[in-house]
Every structure is written in C-alpha cells, then in structure tokens.
Design a protein around this motif. Structure first.
Motif, mmCIF file in Angstrom:
data_model
loop_
_atom_site.group_PDB
_atom_site.id
_atom_site.type_symbol
_atom_site.label_atom_id
_atom_site.label_comp_id
_atom_site.label_asym_id
_atom_site.label_seq_id
_atom_site.Cartn_x
_atom_site.Cartn_y
_atom_site.Cartn_z
ATOM 1 N N ILE A 68 20.342 -26.977 -42.966
ATOM 2 C CA ILE A 68 21.469 -26.296 -43.604
ATOM 3 C C ILE A 68 22.776 -26.984 -43.221
ATOM 4 C CG2 ILE A 68 21.984 -24.579 -41.846
ATOM 5 C CD1 ILE A 68 21.668 -23.679 -45.439
ATOM 6 N N GLU A 69 23.673 -27.075 -44.150
ATOM 7 C CA GLU A 69 25.006 -27.604 -43.894
ATOM 8 C C GLU A 69 25.964 -26.442 -43.694
ATOM 9 O OE1 GLU A 69 26.262 -30.697 -43.533
ATOM 10 O OE2 GLU A 69 24.220 -31.450 -43.612
ATOM 11 N N ARG A 70 26.947 -26.691 -42.902
ATOM 12 C CA ARG A 70 27.933 -25.659 -42.587
ATOM 13 C C ARG A 70 28.698 -25.191 -43.827
ATOM 14 N NH1 ARG A 70 32.276 -26.358 -37.794
ATOM 15 N NH2 ARG A 70 33.580 -24.642 -38.378
ATOM 16 N N THR A 71 28.885 -26.067 -44.775
ATOM 17 C CA THR A 71 29.671 -25.741 -45.957
ATOM 18 C C THR A 71 28.853 -25.101 -47.080
ATOM 19 O OG1 THR A 71 29.334 -27.993 -46.771
ATOM 20 C CG2 THR A 71 31.330 -27.561 -45.478
ATOM 21 N N ALA A 72 27.534 -25.008 -46.930
ATOM 22 C CA ALA A 72 26.672 -24.440 -47.974
ATOM 23 C C ALA A 72 26.644 -22.913 -47.838
ATOM 24 C CB ALA A 72 25.275 -25.031 -47.871
ATOM 25 N N PHE A 73 27.715 -22.293 -48.258
ATOM 26 C CA PHE A 73 27.892 -20.856 -48.061
ATOM 27 C C PHE A 73 26.819 -20.033 -48.762
ATOM 28 C CE2 PHE A 73 29.754 -16.818 -49.464
ATOM 29 C CZ PHE A 73 29.988 -16.247 -48.223
ATOM 30 N N TYR A 74 26.541 -20.332 -50.008
ATOM 31 C CA TYR A 74 25.584 -19.537 -50.765
ATOM 32 C C TYR A 74 24.167 -19.710 -50.240
ATOM 33 C CZ TYR A 74 29.440 -18.765 -53.923
ATOM 34 O OH TYR A 74 30.652 -18.399 -54.442
ATOM 35 N N THR A 75 23.834 -20.893 -49.771
ATOM 36 C CA THR A 75 22.522 -21.121 -49.175
ATOM 37 C C THR A 75 22.383 -20.348 -47.872
ATOM 38 O OG1 THR A 75 22.568 -23.335 -50.123
ATOM 39 C CG2 THR A 75 20.897 -22.901 -48.468
ATOM 40 N N VAL A 76 23.430 -20.354 -47.060
ATOM 41 C CA VAL A 76 23.417 -19.589 -45.810
ATOM 42 C C VAL A 76 23.266 -18.098 -46.112
ATOM 43 C CG1 VAL A 76 24.804 -18.905 -43.817
ATOM 44 C CG2 VAL A 76 24.716 -21.289 -44.488
ATOM 45 N N CYS A 77 23.987 -17.606 -47.090
ATOM 46 C CA CYS A 77 23.886 -16.184 -47.459
ATOM 47 C C CYS A 77 22.493 -15.835 -47.972
ATOM 48 C CB CYS A 77 24.934 -15.827 -48.505
ATOM 49 S SG CYS A 77 26.594 -15.767 -47.858
ATOM 50 N N PHE A 78 21.925 -16.710 -48.795
ATOM 51 C CA PHE A 78 20.584 -16.460 -49.319
ATOM 52 C C PHE A 78 19.551 -16.443 -48.200
ATOM 53 C CE2 PHE A 78 16.524 -18.175 -50.831
ATOM 54 C CZ PHE A 78 16.165 -17.151 -51.694
ATOM 55 N N LEU A 79 19.616 -17.419 -47.294
ATOM 56 C CA LEU A 79 18.669 -17.455 -46.180
ATOM 57 C C LEU A 79 18.851 -16.247 -45.262
ATOM 58 C CD1 LEU A 79 18.551 -21.223 -45.188
ATOM 59 C CD2 LEU A 79 16.719 -19.851 -46.155
ATOM 60 N N TRP A 80 20.087 -15.896 -44.991
ATOM 61 C CA TRP A 80 20.347 -14.734 -44.144
ATOM 62 C C TRP A 80 19.781 -13.469 -44.774
ATOM 63 C CZ3 TRP A 80 23.103 -10.206 -44.712
ATOM 64 C CH2 TRP A 80 23.292 -9.471 -43.543
ATOM 65 N N PHE A 81 20.035 -13.280 -46.069
ATOM 66 C CA PHE A 81 19.520 -12.101 -46.757
ATOM 67 C C PHE A 81 17.994 -12.098 -46.777
ATOM 68 C CE2 PHE A 81 18.197 -9.837 -50.623
ATOM 69 C CZ PHE A 81 18.728 -8.595 -50.352
ATOM 70 N N SER A 82 17.385 -13.256 -46.988
ATOM 71 C CA SER A 82 15.921 -13.349 -46.994
ATOM 72 C C SER A 82 15.340 -13.010 -45.631
ATOM 73 C CB SER A 82 15.486 -14.765 -47.391
ATOM 74 O OG SER A 82 15.969 -15.092 -48.653
ATOM 75 N N LEU A 83 15.959 -13.522 -44.577
ATOM 76 C CA LEU A 83 15.469 -13.235 -43.234
ATOM 77 C C LEU A 83 15.665 -11.761 -42.874
ATOM 78 C CD1 LEU A 83 16.662 -16.478 -41.486
ATOM 79 C CD2 LEU A 83 14.306 -15.753 -41.843
ATOM 80 N N PHE A 84 16.772 -11.190 -43.299
ATOM 81 C CA PHE A 84 16.997 -9.762 -43.055
ATOM 82 C C PHE A 84 15.954 -8.924 -43.786
ATOM 83 C CE2 PHE A 84 18.908 -5.661 -43.968
ATOM 84 C CZ PHE A 84 19.265 -5.261 -42.697
ATOM 85 N N THR A 85 15.641 -9.289 -45.017
ATOM 86 C CA THR A 85 14.633 -8.557 -45.784
ATOM 87 C C THR A 85 13.262 -8.670 -45.121
ATOM 88 O OG1 THR A 85 15.879 -8.993 -47.804
ATOM 89 C CG2 THR A 85 13.589 -8.305 -48.063
ATOM 90 N N GLY A 86 12.923 -9.874 -44.658
ATOM 91 C CA GLY A 86 11.655 -10.050 -43.948
ATOM 92 C C GLY A 86 11.596 -9.223 -42.681
ATOM 93 N N PHE A 87 12.705 -9.188 -41.942
ATOM 94 C CA PHE A 87 12.771 -8.363 -40.735
ATOM 95 C C PHE A 87 12.602 -6.894 -41.082
ATOM 96 C CE2 PHE A 87 15.433 -5.897 -37.786
ATOM 97 C CZ PHE A 87 14.735 -6.135 -36.616
ATOM 98 N N TYR A 88 13.219 -6.446 -42.146
ATOM 99 C CA TYR A 88 13.111 -5.052 -42.571
ATOM 100 C C TYR A 88 11.661 -4.706 -42.925
ATOM 101 C CZ TYR A 88 14.021 -0.743 -45.112
ATOM 102 O OH TYR A 88 14.008 0.549 -45.525
ATOM 103 N N ILE A 89 10.983 -5.612 -43.606
ATOM 104 C CA ILE A 89 9.579 -5.383 -43.963
ATOM 105 C C ILE A 89 8.722 -5.285 -42.703
ATOM 106 C CG2 ILE A 89 7.562 -6.450 -45.064
ATOM 107 C CD1 ILE A 89 9.521 -7.547 -47.192
ATOM 108 N N LEU A 90 8.985 -6.176 -41.730
ATOM 109 C CA LEU A 90 8.206 -6.135 -40.485
ATOM 110 C C LEU A 90 8.448 -4.849 -39.708
ATOM 111 C CD1 LEU A 90 8.522 -9.793 -39.166
ATOM 112 C CD2 LEU A 90 6.499 -8.686 -40.115
ATOM 113 N N ILE A 91 9.670 -4.383 -39.685
ATOM 114 C CA ILE A 91 9.978 -3.149 -38.957
ATOM 115 C C ILE A 91 9.349 -1.932 -39.630
ATOM 116 C CG2 ILE A 91 11.887 -1.596 -38.324
ATOM 117 C CD1 ILE A 91 11.670 -3.971 -36.517
#
Length: 126
Positions: A27-50
């Motif tokens: 990931i590049e520091r300037t890729a804002f939308y990619t960072v947001c997408f990955l963050w949201f995906s990881l949060f969703t995965g965490f929510y499913i696991l919980i």
C-alpha cells in the motif's frame, strides 16, 4: 454455500491475511481509497469473527497473533515518523538532546551521528 457456511472462520481469516499482507507491503501512503477499502474489509472480517459464537477467545487470540506476524518484516509505510525516531535514538546514544535542535541544523556540522562511522558510534556507546 454449505461449504462457505461451514468454513466461514477459515475463509475470513485467509482473506484477512491477504488484506493485511497488502496493507503491510504494497500500500502507498497516498492511496486513500485503497486504504479505506482495506480498512473497511478488515473491520468487516473482524466483525464476522466476533459474531461467530463458536469461535473461542483462544482462537481469536491466536488469529490476532498471526495477523501481527504479517507485519513483522514490513517497513511502516503509512507514517514516516520512524525516521525521526531513529534520528532521536542516534542523538541520545551520542549524548545529545534531540529536542534542542533540528536534524537540519546538525547535518551541516562536521560532527553528526548520521555521518559517523559505525565503529566510532560503538566507542561512544561503550
């Protein structure tokens, strides 16, 4: 669908490891939308696991440790503060207070922790 329902935890963990790997190494520091997408995906995965009732605390702790191991050899790419921390550490090892002057001011002088050979730094530490 029965296969996915049966192995939801394993599927989410594998996708999360891939997402963490992308986060850590590509990931590049300037890729804002990619960072947001990955963050949201990881949060969703965490929510499913919980929300899975059959996943124990020990399993969640082991999964969290595996997720952290993905970052073990990565360079912090979302922040550049670690360069300043390295500079401050070198200043402290040489007996200087890093809060009294900027790196820009000391790099022009003849004596700078970054310009010293490693053998000289070892003598200062001893």
């Amino acid at each position: 669908m029965a296969f996915l329902k049966k192995y939801t935890t394993a599927f989410v963990v594998c996708l999360s490891i891939i997402a963490y790997f992308l986060f850590a190494y590509f990931i590049e520091r300037t890729a804002f939308y990619t960072v947001c997408f990955l963050w949201f995906s990881l949060f969703t995965g965490f929510y499913i696991l919980i929300k899975k009732k059959q996943t124990s605390f020990e399993t969640l702790a082991a999964i969290a440790i595996v997720f952290r191991l993905v970052f073990l050899f990565s360079i912090p790419n979302l922040s550049q503060d670690f360069y300043r921390f390295i500079w401050d550490g070198r200043m402290l090892l040489n007996g200087f207070n890093p809060y009294l002057s900027l790196p820009k001011l000391l790099s022009n002088k003849t004596y700078s922790p970054l310009q010293m050979p490693k053998s000289c730094m070892l003598v200062w530490v001893l």
